[in-house]
Write a protein that holds these residues in place. Sequence first.
Motif, mmCIF file in Angstrom:
data_model
loop_
_atom_site.group_PDB
_atom_site.id
_atom_site.type_symbol
_atom_site.label_atom_id
_atom_site.label_comp_id
_atom_site.label_asym_id
_atom_site.label_seq_id
_atom_site.Cartn_x
_atom_site.Cartn_y
_atom_site.Cartn_z
ATOM 1 N N PRO A 11 1.063 -1.175 -0.255
ATOM 2 C CA PRO A 11 0.213 -0.071 0.238
ATOM 3 C C PRO A 11 0.601 1.541 0.363
ATOM 4 O O PRO A 11 2.104 1.184 0.049
ATOM 5 N N PRO A 12 0.032 2.627 -0.386
ATOM 6 C CA PRO A 12 0.463 3.575 -0.612
ATOM 7 C C PRO A 12 1.937 4.292 0.482
ATOM 8 O O PRO A 12 3.123 4.412 0.350
ATOM 9 N N ALA A 13 0.539 4.007 1.288
ATOM 10 C CA ALA A 13 1.326 4.040 3.448
ATOM 11 C C ALA A 13 2.358 2.886 3.472
ATOM 12 O O ALA A 13 2.922 3.516 4.775
ATOM 13 N N GLY A 14 2.600 2.159 3.421
ATOM 14 C CA GLY A 14 3.166 1.311 4.096
ATOM 15 C C GLY A 14 2.422 0.580 5.018
ATOM 16 O O GLY A 14 2.757 -0.559 5.535
ATOM 17 N N ASN A 15 0.865 0.262 5.087
ATOM 18 C CA ASN A 15 0.416 0.148 6.501
ATOM 19 C C ASN A 15 -0.129 -0.831 5.814
ATOM 20 O O ASN A 15 -1.309 -0.873 6.609
ATOM 21 N N ALA A 16 0.168 -1.633 6.219
ATOM 22 C CA ALA A 16 -0.579 -3.054 5.766
ATOM 23 C C ALA A 16 -1.124 -4.653 6.453
ATOM 24 O O ALA A 16 -1.932 -4.321 6.449
ATOM 25 N N ARG A 17 -0.557 -3.614 8.242
ATOM 26 C CA ARG A 17 -1.109 -4.195 8.998
ATOM 27 C C ARG A 17 -2.551 -4.232 8.971
ATOM 28 O O ARG A 17 -3.512 -4.363 10.054
ATOM 29 N N GLU A 18 -2.448 -2.292 8.651
ATOM 30 C CA GLU A 18 -3.406 -1.850 10.111
ATOM 31 C C GLU A 18 -4.440 -2.012 8.597
ATOM 32 O O GLU A 18 -5.770 -2.182 9.239
ATOM 33 N N LEU A 19 -4.174 -2.051 7.591
ATOM 34 C CA LEU A 19 -5.443 -2.499 5.995
ATOM 35 C C LEU A 19 -6.025 -3.909 6.194
ATOM 36 O O LEU A 19 -6.674 -4.293 6.282
ATOM 37 N N TYR A 20 -4.654 -4.642 7.105
ATOM 38 C CA TYR A 20 -5.145 -6.071 7.108
ATOM 39 C C TYR A 20 -6.906 -5.716 7.624
ATOM 40 O O TYR A 20 -7.534 -7.067 8.056
ATOM 41 N N GLU A 21 -6.518 -5.681 8.991
ATOM 42 C CA GLU A 21 -6.913 -5.517 10.458
ATOM 43 C C GLU A 21 -8.092 -4.669 9.604
ATOM 44 O O GLU A 21 -9.591 -5.321 10.000
ATOM 45 N N LYS A 22 -8.300 -3.342 9.263
ATOM 46 C CA LYS A 22 -9.710 -3.251 8.753
ATOM 47 C C LYS A 22 -10.226 -4.118 7.886
ATOM 48 O O LYS A 22 -11.775 -3.452 8.008
ATOM 49 N N LEU A 23 -9.660 -4.809 6.808
ATOM 50 C CA LEU A 23 -10.213 -5.011 5.907
ATOM 51 C C LEU A 23 -11.404 -5.899 6.742
ATOM 52 O O LEU A 23 -12.009 -6.804 6.399
ATOM 53 N N LYS A 24 -10.470 -7.392 7.551
ATOM 54 C CA LYS A 24 -10.579 -8.144 8.093
ATOM 55 C C LYS A 24 -12.222 -7.205 9.084
ATOM 56 O O LYS A 24 -13.477 -8.694 9.482
ATOM 57 N N ASP A 25 -11.906 -6.085 9.833
ATOM 58 C CA ASP A 25 -13.077 -5.849 9.958
ATOM 59 C C ASP A 25 -14.630 -5.707 9.296
ATOM 60 O O ASP A 25 -15.901 -5.775 10.284
ATOM 61 N N ARG A 26 -14.069 -5.937 8.616
ATOM 62 C CA ARG A 26 -15.306 -5.591 7.083
ATOM 63 C C ARG A 26 -15.808 -6.935 6.088
ATOM 64 O O ARG A 26 -16.092 -6.394 5.078
ATOM 65 N N ARG A 27 -15.165 -7.620 6.612
ATOM 66 C CA ARG A 27 -15.536 -9.197 6.271
ATOM 67 C C ARG A 27 -14.460 -9.956 5.392
ATOM 68 O O ARG A 27 -15.463 -10.597 4.198
ATOM 69 N N ILE A 28 -13.342 -9.221 4.771
ATOM 70 C CA ILE A 28 -12.347 -9.169 3.841
ATOM 71 C C ILE A 28 -11.316 -9.818 4.312
ATOM 72 O O ILE A 28 -10.091 -9.214 5.393
ATOM 73 N N LEU A 29 -10.694 -11.443 4.602
ATOM 74 C CA LEU A 29 -9.156 -11.765 4.427
ATOM 75 C C LEU A 29 -8.337 -11.008 3.520
ATOM 76 O O LEU A 29 -8.117 -12.227 2.486
ATOM 77 N N VAL A 30 -7.469 -11.071 3.576
ATOM 78 C CA VAL A 30 -6.171 -10.990 2.713
ATOM 79 C C VAL A 30 -5.030 -11.980 3.939
ATOM 80 O O VAL A 30 -5.531 -12.410 4.842
ATOM 81 N N ARG A 31 -4.170 -11.782 3.023
ATOM 82 C CA ARG A 31 -3.039 -12.480 4.078
ATOM 83 C C ARG A 31 -1.986 -11.170 4.172
ATOM 84 O O ARG A 31 -1.832 -10.578 3.577
ATOM 85 N N TYR A 32 -1.331 -11.068 5.529
ATOM 86 C CA TYR A 32 -0.240 -10.356 6.017
ATOM 87 C C TYR A 32 0.799 -10.961 6.724
ATOM 88 O O TYR A 32 0.091 -12.444 7.898
ATOM 89 N N PHE A 33 1.796 -10.308 6.176
ATOM 90 C CA PHE A 33 3.183 -12.050 7.437
ATOM 91 C C PHE A 33 3.793 -10.832 7.991
ATOM 92 O O PHE A 33 4.441 -10.226 7.342
ATOM 93 N N ASN A 34 3.985 -10.855 8.807
ATOM 94 C CA ASN A 34 4.818 -10.495 9.952
ATOM 95 C C ASN A 34 6.199 -10.884 9.633
ATOM 96 O O ASN A 34 7.153 -10.898 10.883
ATOM 97 N N ARG A 35 7.149 -10.528 8.860
ATOM 98 C CA ARG A 35 8.261 -10.996 8.795
ATOM 99 C C ARG A 35 9.001 -10.003 8.051
ATOM 100 O O ARG A 35 8.486 -8.858 7.083
ATOM 101 N N PRO A 36 10.317 -9.903 8.616
ATOM 102 C CA PRO A 36 11.345 -8.423 7.431
ATOM 103 C C PRO A 36 10.533 -8.950 6.004
ATOM 104 O O PRO A 36 10.868 -9.942 4.766
ATOM 105 N N ARG A 37 10.946 -7.399 5.171
ATOM 106 C CA ARG A 37 10.940 -7.303 4.014
ATOM 107 C C ARG A 37 8.899 -7.666 3.084
ATOM 108 O O ARG A 37 8.893 -7.151 2.774
ATOM 109 N N VAL A 38 8.327 -8.058 4.217
ATOM 110 C CA VAL A 38 6.927 -8.384 3.517
ATOM 111 C C VAL A 38 5.959 -8.196 4.497
ATOM 112 O O VAL A 38 5.025 -8.201 3.956
#
Length: 348
Positions: free
Chosen positions: A295-322
Amino acid sequence: MGYFRDNIEAAQGYTPGEQPQDDSFVKLNTNENPYPPSPRVTEAVRDAAEDRLRKYPDPLANEVRQTVASLFDVEVENVICGNGSDDLLSIAVRALVDPGQTIAAAYPTYSLYETLATIQDARLESHPCGEDFAVPVDKLAASKAPLVVVANPNAPTGVATATADLRRIARGIRGVLLVDEAYVDFSDENAMELARGERNVMVMRTLSKSYSLAGLRFGFLVAAKELVAGLTKVKDSYNCDALSIIAARAALEDQAWMRANVERIRSERSRLTAALRGLGFAVPESQANFVFARPPAGNARELYEKLKDRRILVRYFNRPRVDRHLRITVGRPEENDRLLGELKRLLG
Ligand SMILES: *Cc1c(COP(=O)(O)O)cnc(C)c1O
């Protein structure tokens, strides 16, 4: 203190993607196929359920080996089947890698390789991908590891490695190159010719993605006869169950069904990639059934969580570089539209 071997006590274990047991989610997190498997599969399983379950299955799943052999122009002795390709990966590690030795792979890649290395009390020899997530071909080609694994196309990036480069790795190493082609039916190129032509290359496929059969658990591997014979000594006697053997054969025999679904997904992949780029995401060109989007702001985890709140599941990896990316499975057009609509709202 514990009962387990030290490496097992210290291990984290593999973390699979979430599998919610209700249908309320748009599920774009584990690269499942959004379309159903061939109707021939259901029909074959229904017929077989009547009388195939009393006896043990064929230990070698020969009817599938024959189908694979004729599809890929090899002999039955060049094929081994597994309870999902994860089973074949585990067999390969146990058969080829001593405790204390290494498995070479790119980083990032499918994290199960590291889990299997840990279980074997071996180490992962990790070679970073380039800025563009290209697999580090020269580094892998120089590896002295008994097993080098390349996911082609790679996960979670979707970036493919050219067959010529895979051949260069195979010819550079001392050990075996395992090409994990879980997503290759979605790509322009595949490396099956290396399984036929190189004595140290194993090419592995799964029915979980392109054939819409993740729940079935079936994979196969093609390699030189000597390699297949070695792997066969290590596998469980009945690693593929009777119904999965019947179903796998029916699925493989209906190539047209698989191809039609793959074409729909490839065309949605182009649309999704372009739309995400339009929203400011950085998206490498994917050859798989998912896209890897920053994402443009690099806030992948936050988007993952907000999408999940809206019943859309995507994959977020809490690992370096990804950890600044989302891995998004290509869904049906209406699922992708739901995702894009929510992202537009969240970013806008
Ligand atoms: C999904 C996947 C597999 C596992 O496939 P199964 O046949 O379901 O065990 C193997 N490798 C990669 C890279 C995958 O993404």
